[in-house]
Enzyme design. Structure first.
Site, PDB file in Angstrom:
ATOM      1  CG  ASP A  30       0.171 -16.831  16.517  1.00  0.00           C
ATOM      2  OD1 ASP A  30       0.564 -15.686  16.218  1.00  0.00           O
ATOM      3  OD2 ASP A  30      -0.662 -17.464  15.833  1.00  0.00           O
ATOM      4  CB  THR A 121      -2.087   0.522  14.601  1.00  0.00           C
ATOM      5  OG1 THR A 121      -0.665   0.493  14.638  1.00  0.00           O
ATOM      6  CG2 THR A 121      -2.564   1.893  14.180  1.00  0.00           C
ATOM      7  CD  GLU A 151       4.725  -1.070  15.429  1.00  0.00           C
ATOM      8  OE1 GLU A 151       5.937  -0.874  15.275  1.00  0.00           O
ATOM      9  OE2 GLU A 151       3.899  -1.074  14.513  1.00  0.00           O
ATOM     10  CG  ASN A 208       2.159   5.058  10.743  1.00  0.00           C
ATOM     11  OD1 ASN A 208       3.331   5.299  11.044  1.00  0.00           O
ATOM     12  ND2 ASN A 208       1.651   3.842  10.817  1.00  0.00           N
ATOM     13  CB  CYS A 260       2.068   0.627   8.570  1.00  0.00           C
ATOM     14  SG  CYS A 260       2.705  -0.839   9.366  1.00  0.00           S
TER      15      CYS A 260
HETATM   16  C1  UGA Z   1       5.958   2.545   8.915  1.00  0.00           C
HETATM   17  C2  UGA Z   1       6.520   3.626   9.851  1.00  0.00           C
HETATM   18  O1  UGA Z   1       7.716   4.188   9.270  1.00  0.00           O
HETATM   19  C3  UGA Z   1       6.835   3.064  11.224  1.00  0.00           C
HETATM   20  O2  UGA Z   1       7.240   4.119  12.098  1.00  0.00           O
HETATM   21  C4  UGA Z   1       5.568   2.398  11.801  1.00  0.00           C
HETATM   22  O3  UGA Z   1       5.815   1.800  13.041  1.00  0.00           O
HETATM   23  C5  UGA Z   1       5.072   1.331  10.827  1.00  0.00           C
HETATM   24  O4  UGA Z   1       4.813   1.945   9.546  1.00  0.00           O
HETATM   25  C6  UGA Z   1       3.818   0.746  11.394  1.00  0.00           C
HETATM   26  O5  UGA Z   1       2.847   1.478  11.556  1.00  0.00           O
HETATM   27  O6  UGA Z   1       3.837  -0.417  11.793  1.00  0.00           O
HETATM   28  P1  UGA Z   1       7.010   0.551   7.447  1.00  0.00           P
HETATM   29  O7  UGA Z   1       5.675   0.512   6.792  1.00  0.00           O
HETATM   30  O8  UGA Z   1       7.615  -0.696   7.943  1.00  0.00           O
HETATM   31  O9  UGA Z   1       6.973   1.564   8.720  1.00  0.00           O
HETATM   32  O10 UGA Z   1       8.063   1.147   6.415  1.00  0.00           O
HETATM   33  P2  UGA Z   1       8.622   2.591   6.030  1.00  0.00           P
HETATM   34  O11 UGA Z   1      10.087   2.531   6.038  1.00  0.00           O
HETATM   35  O12 UGA Z   1       7.999   3.670   6.790  1.00  0.00           O
HETATM   36  O13 UGA Z   1       8.153   2.688   4.504  1.00  0.00           O
HETATM   37  C7  UGA Z   1       6.779   2.707   4.145  1.00  0.00           C
HETATM   38  C8  UGA Z   1       6.639   2.967   2.656  1.00  0.00           C
HETATM   39  O14 UGA Z   1       6.992   4.316   2.336  1.00  0.00           O
HETATM   40  C9  UGA Z   1       7.537   2.084   1.771  1.00  0.00           C
HETATM   41  O15 UGA Z   1       6.797   1.669   0.648  1.00  0.00           O
HETATM   42  C10 UGA Z   1       8.661   3.009   1.359  1.00  0.00           C
HETATM   43  O16 UGA Z   1       9.246   2.652   0.124  1.00  0.00           O
HETATM   44  C11 UGA Z   1       7.919   4.339   1.262  1.00  0.00           C
HETATM   45  N1  UGA Z   1       8.795   5.518   1.445  1.00  0.00           N
HETATM   46  C12 UGA Z   1       9.400   5.736   2.630  1.00  0.00           C
HETATM   47  C13 UGA Z   1       8.961   6.396   0.387  1.00  0.00           C
HETATM   48  O17 UGA Z   1       8.394   6.215  -0.720  1.00  0.00           O
HETATM   49  N2  UGA Z   1       9.742   7.506   0.562  1.00  0.00           N
HETATM   50  C14 UGA Z   1      10.367   7.750   1.738  1.00  0.00           C
HETATM   51  O18 UGA Z   1      11.071   8.796   1.822  1.00  0.00           O
HETATM   52  C15 UGA Z   1      10.204   6.846   2.801  1.00  0.00           C
END
Ligand code: UGA
Length: 440
Positions: A30, A121, A151, A208, A260
């Site tokens: 880094d 990505t 990922e 995604n 993401c």
């Molecule tokens: C997301 C994807 O789930 C991962 O598979 C992916 O690798 C990642 O993006 C990425 O591209 O790097 P992340 O953004 O860390 O992961 O978190 P999530 O758990 O997916 O939640 C994303 C958002 O959706 C949060 O704001 C969460 O509160 C919201 N969410 C999630 C909802 O409002 N309802 C749900 O049922 C699930």
């Protein structure tokens, strides 16, 4: 295997630490000297459960190290992972400047044939472009093979997801490169799925976008539930029992945030547009998500009336629990709207306050405990479903607040439980509980 990982943000640090944990020798590179110093001392610059522990363990065993020098980091690498950011440009497309810079830096430092693995990505076709950049800038006797290995980790459970994911996607044109990356990943013991480069790149965006679609879909259903008197929690559970639909990602709330989904959905719309396809469905998904956060603010105004001079608490600031990440968090537009409306805003989050200070309006006052944040407030917004927020003794609202108006953007409490307390409770896609005891 000697592996170098370029970039130690979220994806890079988790990738590097996890590859070291399964027995590889990993050097993470880094350009940020301070970050490298901190990580070589076994401290993680991001809050992510289990990351710091595994970082320390593998630093001690000699499987992991961090450097600012491309030359040192790449001199004995068999495989180089690119894990730098692809932020969003104003028009929604992915900004590839860090990827291209990494490609040049790699080209000037490698000394042998190298497999370059893209973890970041990137829009479909980027791996081909990056291969050309590295190949042209590297010494003429060096051959580059690209592998796309997207990922699928979620922040807050990234280490768990690495060791328990549903699949590892390996996209490559060269069979030998694909089989080297398969053997690197074999110790994870997860199903491996091989594709060509472009399909692997598309799998990441499509996954995604589909998950974001599920969230906006359930949020739309929740809006209808509110109008017809149905309960979104029951509806989502009943839908999710159908294996073709699945129970996950059907949690209605204040919309998706984070680094993401907002970025990747916009990038896919742009990618489609650049290829003469109007991705109408995904555009609607984004539109629904953008309006979801402000709906909660609107509900507060309808309930409380004029917000001028009112004291409002925000519980939970990060975009989701178990992370200190504030990127695209719902707390940002909500805090702004409240401050603009003249409210006095106090805020609490167990982890994200240091980061939140850079994202929320300067008028917001941060508190160290839930109790301190609730004292003498006119209403509270629940914005992140941290375990400690879900586990609040519901009598606390009545005990500490001036008027216990709870606006729950995450449906943290059962309506049955809430109805036992004198709380005015507004949630998403469920009937509002109006307590006659609460003066409004
Ligand atoms: C997301 C994807 O789930 C991962 O598979 C992916 O690798 C990642 O993006 C990425 O591209 O790097 P992340 O953004 O860390 O992961 O978190 P999530 O758990 O997916 O939640 C994303 C958002 O959706 C949060 O704001 C969460 O509160 C919201 N969410 C999630 C909802 O409002 N309802 C749900 O049922 C699930």
């Amino acid at each position: 295997m000697n592996i170098s990982v370029v970039g130690t943000g979220y994806v890079g640090s988790v990738t590097g630490v996890s590859l070291a944990e399964i027995g590889h020798h990993v050097i993470c590179i880094d350009i940020d000297q301070q970050k490298v110093l901190v990580m070589n001392n076994g401290q993680s610059p991001i809050y992510e459960p289990h990351l710091e522990h595994l970082m320390q363990k593998n630093l001690q065993s000699g499987h992991l190290s961090f450097t600012t020098s491309y030359l040192n980091g790449l001199s004995s690498a068999d495989v180089v992972y690119i894990a730098v950011g692809t932020p969003q440009l104003p028009d929604g497309t992915a900004d590839l400047q860090f990827i291209e810079q990494a490609a040049h830096d790699i080209a000037f430092s490698i000394t042998q044939d190298t497999i370059v693995v893209m973890k970041s990505t990137v829009p479909v076709g980027t791996n081909d472009k990056i291969k050309t950049i590295i190949q042209e800038a590297a010494a003429s006797n060096i051959t580059i093979e690209m592998v796309s290995n997207p990922e699928f980790l979620r922040e807050g459970s990234a280490i768990h997801d690495t060791f328990n994911g549903d699949r590892i996607v390996i996209g490559a044109e060269n069979k030998r490169a694909a089989s080297v990356i398969e053997s690197i990943n074999a110790p994870f013991g997860l199903p491996i799925y091989h594709t060509d480069l472009k399909s692997a790149e598309m799998i990441k965006y499509a996954s995604n976008a589909f998950l974001a679609t599920k969230i906006s879909f359930i949020n739309e259903i929740s809006a209808i539930c509110e109008k017809v008197g149905a309960n979104i929690e029951d509806v989502a559970l009943g839908m999710g029992k159908d294996k073709r639909i699945g129970e996950q990602f059907l949690k209605a709330g204040i919309g998706y945030g984070g680094s993401c989904f907002p970025k990747d959905t916009n990038a896919l719309v742009q990618l489609a547009g650049n290829n003469h396809h109007d991705f109408k469905l995904l555009k609607s998904v984004i539109e629904v998500n953008n309006s979801q956060q402000l709906k909660l603010f609107q509900k507060a105004k309808e309930t409380i009336g004029d917000l001028q001079g009112k004291t409002i608490a925000l519980l939970g600031l990060a975009f989701k629990p178990n992370t200190d990440d504030m990127r695209e968090a719902a707390s940002i537009p909500i805090a702004r709207s409240l401050v603009e409306a003249g409210a006095k805003v106090v805020a609490y989050d167990p982890i994200a306050i240091p980061n939140a200070k850079g994202f929320l309006p300067e008028e917001v006052v941060f508190k160290e405990t839930i109790e301190e944040a609730l004292i003498d407030t006119d209403a509270v917004f629940i914005l992140t479903e941290w375990a400690e927020i879900k586990e609040i003794d519901l009598s606390t609202f009545q005990r500490l607040m001036k008027s216990p108006v709870v606006i729950d953007g995450r449906n943290c409490y059962s309506l049955h439980e809430v109805s036992r307390f004198p709380i005015h409770y507004i949630s998403i896609g469920r009937p509002t509980i109006i307590s006659k005891l609460v003066p409004l």
